[in-house]
Scaffold this motif. Structure first.
Motif, mmCIF file in Angstrom:
data_model
loop_
_atom_site.group_PDB
_atom_site.id
_atom_site.type_symbol
_atom_site.label_atom_id
_atom_site.label_comp_id
_atom_site.label_asym_id
_atom_site.label_seq_id
_atom_site.Cartn_x
_atom_site.Cartn_y
_atom_site.Cartn_z
ATOM 1 N N LEU A 238 0.854 -1.191 0.000
ATOM 2 C CA LEU A 238 0.000 0.000 0.000
ATOM 3 C C LEU A 238 0.888 1.237 0.000
ATOM 4 O O LEU A 238 1.803 1.345 0.836
ATOM 5 C CB LEU A 238 -0.890 -0.028 1.255
ATOM 6 C CG LEU A 238 -1.744 1.211 1.548
ATOM 7 C CD1 LEU A 238 -2.705 1.519 0.402
ATOM 8 C CD2 LEU A 238 -2.532 0.991 2.855
ATOM 9 N N ILE A 239 0.629 2.167 -0.935
ATOM 10 C CA ILE A 239 1.424 3.396 -0.999
ATOM 11 C C ILE A 239 0.504 4.599 -0.844
ATOM 12 O O ILE A 239 -0.421 4.791 -1.647
ATOM 13 C CB ILE A 239 2.222 3.447 -2.318
ATOM 14 C CG1 ILE A 239 3.244 2.308 -2.293
ATOM 15 C CG2 ILE A 239 2.917 4.803 -2.470
ATOM 16 C CD1 ILE A 239 3.991 2.068 -3.538
ATOM 17 N N ASN A 240 0.754 5.373 0.188
ATOM 18 C CA ASN A 240 -0.050 6.564 0.460
ATOM 19 C C ASN A 240 0.603 7.767 -0.220
ATOM 20 O O ASN A 240 1.767 8.061 0.024
ATOM 21 C CB ASN A 240 -0.117 6.797 1.980
ATOM 22 C CG ASN A 240 -1.159 7.815 2.364
ATOM 23 O OD1 ASN A 240 -2.207 7.912 1.706
ATOM 24 N ND2 ASN A 240 -0.915 8.563 3.422
ATOM 25 N N GLY A 241 -0.182 8.441 -1.095
ATOM 26 C CA GLY A 241 0.388 9.534 -1.893
ATOM 27 C C GLY A 241 1.018 8.974 -3.156
ATOM 28 O O GLY A 241 2.079 9.414 -3.577
ATOM 29 N N THR B 239 -2.981 5.350 -2.882
ATOM 30 C CA THR B 239 -3.985 6.373 -2.584
ATOM 31 C C THR B 239 -3.730 7.614 -3.443
ATOM 32 O O THR B 239 -2.580 7.982 -3.704
ATOM 33 C CB THR B 239 -3.987 6.804 -1.102
ATOM 34 O OG1 THR B 239 -2.874 7.680 -0.866
ATOM 35 C CG2 THR B 239 -3.930 5.630 -0.163
ATOM 36 N N ALA B 240 -4.841 8.219 -3.883
ATOM 37 C CA ALA B 240 -4.780 9.488 -4.626
ATOM 38 C C ALA B 240 -6.180 10.068 -4.665
ATOM 39 O O ALA B 240 -7.164 9.371 -4.380
ATOM 40 C CB ALA B 240 -4.280 9.251 -6.055
ATOM 41 N N TYR C 197 -7.782 8.657 -0.709
ATOM 42 C CA TYR C 197 -7.329 8.898 0.663
ATOM 43 C C TYR C 197 -8.425 9.631 1.439
ATOM 44 O O TYR C 197 -9.441 10.009 0.869
ATOM 45 C CB TYR C 197 -5.990 9.633 0.692
ATOM 46 C CG TYR C 197 -5.892 10.940 -0.072
ATOM 47 C CD1 TYR C 197 -6.534 12.091 0.366
ATOM 48 C CD2 TYR C 197 -5.115 11.033 -1.230
ATOM 49 C CE1 TYR C 197 -6.430 13.293 -0.322
ATOM 50 C CE2 TYR C 197 -5.003 12.236 -1.930
ATOM 51 C CZ TYR C 197 -5.671 13.354 -1.462
ATOM 52 O OH TYR C 197 -5.564 14.539 -2.150
ATOM 53 N N GLY C 198 -8.239 9.809 2.729
ATOM 54 C CA GLY C 198 -9.221 10.523 3.556
ATOM 55 C C GLY C 198 -9.998 9.576 4.454
ATOM 56 O O GLY C 198 -9.708 8.364 4.521
ATOM 57 N N VAL C 199 -10.992 10.126 5.150
ATOM 58 C CA VAL C 199 -11.776 9.365 6.133
ATOM 59 C C VAL C 199 -12.280 8.057 5.504
ATOM 60 O O VAL C 199 -12.799 8.048 4.390
ATOM 61 C CB VAL C 199 -12.983 10.218 6.605
ATOM 62 C CG1 VAL C 199 -13.859 9.419 7.561
ATOM 63 C CG2 VAL C 199 -12.490 11.497 7.261
ATOM 64 N N ASP D 83 -11.080 1.126 5.726
ATOM 65 C CA ASP D 83 -12.182 0.271 5.239
ATOM 66 C C ASP D 83 -12.070 0.044 3.733
ATOM 67 O O ASP D 83 -12.298 -1.071 3.247
ATOM 68 C CB ASP D 83 -13.545 0.913 5.551
ATOM 69 C CG ASP D 83 -13.821 0.925 7.046
ATOM 70 O OD1 ASP D 83 -13.200 0.108 7.765
ATOM 71 O OD2 ASP D 83 -14.641 1.760 7.485
ATOM 72 N N ARG D 84 -11.716 1.099 3.003
ATOM 73 C CA ARG D 84 -11.612 0.949 1.540
ATOM 74 C C ARG D 84 -10.462 -0.001 1.185
ATOM 75 O O ARG D 84 -10.559 -0.782 0.237
ATOM 76 C CB ARG D 84 -11.414 2.318 0.877
ATOM 77 C CG ARG D 84 -12.670 3.187 0.893
ATOM 78 C CD ARG D 84 -12.533 4.415 0.008
ATOM 79 N NE ARG D 84 -11.610 5.404 0.535
ATOM 80 C CZ ARG D 84 -11.893 6.271 1.522
ATOM 81 N NH1 ARG D 84 -13.077 6.236 2.107
ATOM 82 N NH2 ARG D 84 -10.994 7.146 1.924
ATOM 83 N N VAL D 85 -9.376 0.071 1.947
ATOM 84 C CA VAL D 85 -8.254 -0.840 1.659
ATOM 85 C C VAL D 85 -8.654 -2.270 2.014
ATOM 86 O O VAL D 85 -8.377 -3.221 1.264
ATOM 87 C CB VAL D 85 -6.976 -0.410 2.428
ATOM 88 C CG1 VAL D 85 -5.883 -1.463 2.287
ATOM 89 C CG2 VAL D 85 -6.479 0.940 1.921
ATOM 90 N N ARG D 86 -9.344 -2.441 3.142
ATOM 91 C CA ARG D 86 -9.769 -3.797 3.537
ATOM 92 C C ARG D 86 -10.709 -4.421 2.508
ATOM 93 O O ARG D 86 -10.701 -5.632 2.307
ATOM 94 C CB ARG D 86 -10.437 -3.765 4.907
ATOM 95 C CG ARG D 86 -9.415 -3.802 6.031
ATOM 96 C CD ARG D 86 -9.999 -4.340 7.318
ATOM 97 N NE ARG D 86 -9.194 -3.864 8.427
ATOM 98 C CZ ARG D 86 -9.421 -2.722 9.077
ATOM 99 N NH1 ARG D 86 -10.452 -1.962 8.761
ATOM 100 N NH2 ARG D 86 -8.632 -2.362 10.055
#
Ligand SMILES: NC(=O)c1ccc[n+]([C@@H]2O[C@H](COP(=O)([O-])OP(=O)(O)OC[C@H]3O[C@@H](n4cnc5c(N)ncnc54)[C@H](OP(=O)(O)O)[C@@H]3O)[C@@H](O)[C@H]2O)c1
Length: 304
Positions: A145-148, A172-173, A191-193, A197-200
């Motif tokens: 998982l890569i954030n940004g 995430t983007a 990304y965000g709130v 859950d979205r990744v799961r």
């Protein structure tokens, strides 16, 4: 020679073109006639006076920690490069200039197939991504998982993770960058709130490793969905990492690491996406662009 320099720390407008004395290569160094220089968030922080060790460097201060160009002087004791060699490399400062000097072990040869602007933008983000993914021991079979993921660092991290055998890379983007992430080979997620859950929903058993280039709440979500907290790393948010008990690390750039990235480029497994190029005279605009904190890929200054 022309440089883009600051004479006081402050907002982007303190960065202006000026004349400076050309440097000469000392022992163990080469001089580079710079063709292009990458613009890193680090440069913006240096300009703003937010990097303690840069604060003591004195004025005028020329930012720029990655570049491409031609070797035009070789200092005493250097036998690995010759005048006329096309190279790319890394330093800490002085990249936004027509000439710079650099230790000969901080450059590598530029392939003819690699454009100058791409070469200038490879080192900072490429080495950052390479170091972090090595630290996380990313390899065959991993879900990463890569954030940004659409930024300069994320763009390269997605590709390096895939090149090293990661089965799935989730990135995430913002929605506008989701097609871009798909083109890079990642599965996009906003990304965000609700990120965890979205990744799961995409990885019900959790992810094997997670790299953060944005910080904040996103890093908390990464820690939540990664099977082993020892495989969560942030490039930006040391305080949250400490609070969550994530691993700490010290990044070290090297010519060997940069050469590996060049090899991946030559093998067609890595591309640098240019978000924008600016001439040296518009270095302040380049900083404004980077400081938006949004966009796809890399900002580069064209110089020579
Ligand atoms: N230690 C090192 O060696 C090293 C090396 C390189 C970079 N870094 C650090 O890594 C960070 C990223 O650098 P960069 O060059 O990739 O910056 P960048 O090119 O400006 O990328 C920013 C990216 O972050 C995304 N983003 C914005 N807000 C977000 C949020 N709340 N959650 C998740 N993603 C978000 C944006 O996506 P959207 O456009 O879709 O909003 C954008 O693509 C910087 O802080 C930099 O200093 C460290």
């Amino acid at each position: 020679m022309r440089v883009a320099a600051i004479s006081a720390f402050g907002p982007p407008e303190v960065l202006r073109t000026a004349e400076a004395v050309e440097p000469y290569a000392g022992a163990g160094e080469v001089r580079i006639r710079v063709k292009a220089a990458g613009v890193q968030p680090f440069d913006c922080k240096a300009r703003a006076g937010l990097i303690p060790f840069v604060k003591s460097a004195g004025f005028p201060l020329v930012p720029g920690n990655e570049f491409s160009g031609v070797v035009d002087q070789v200092g005493e004791g250097v036998d690995t490069f010759a005048e006329g060699d096309d190279v790319l490399g890394f330093g800490v400062l002085n990249g936004y200039a027509e000439y710079l000097t650099i230790p000969a072990d901080q450059i590598v040869r530029k392939p003819d197939t690699m454009p100058w602007d791409i070469a200038a933008g490879l080192s900072g983000n490429g080495q950052g991504a390479h170091m972090a993914l090595r630290e996380l021991e990313v390899g065959p079979g991993d879900t990463v998982l890569i954030n940004g993921a659409a930024g300069g660092l994320g763009t390269l991290a997605v590709q390096v993770a895939k090149a090293w055998g990661a089965t799935t890379v989730i990135g995430t983007a913002s929605k506008a960058n989701h097609d871009y992430l798909r083109e890079l080979g990642a599965v996009p997620v906003e990304y965000g709130v609700g990120l965890a859950d979205r990744v799961r929903a995409l990885a019900p058993d959790g992810v094997d490793a997670a790299l953060d280039s944005a910080g904040g709440d996103g890093l908390r979500a990464l820690a939540e969905v990664t099977k082993d907290r020892n495989r969560v790393l942030t490039m930006v948010d040391v305080d949250t990492a400490k609070e969550l008990g994530l691993r700490e690390w010290t990044p070290v750039r090297s010519a060997a690491r940069l050469a590996e990235l060049v090899d991946l480029y030559e093998a067609g497994r890595l591309t640098v996406h240019l978000r924008a190029t600016y001439p040296l005279e518009r270095a302040a605009d380049a900083h404004r662009d980077v400081e938006t904190g949004h966009g796809r890929g890399k900002v580069v200054l064209t110089i020579g």
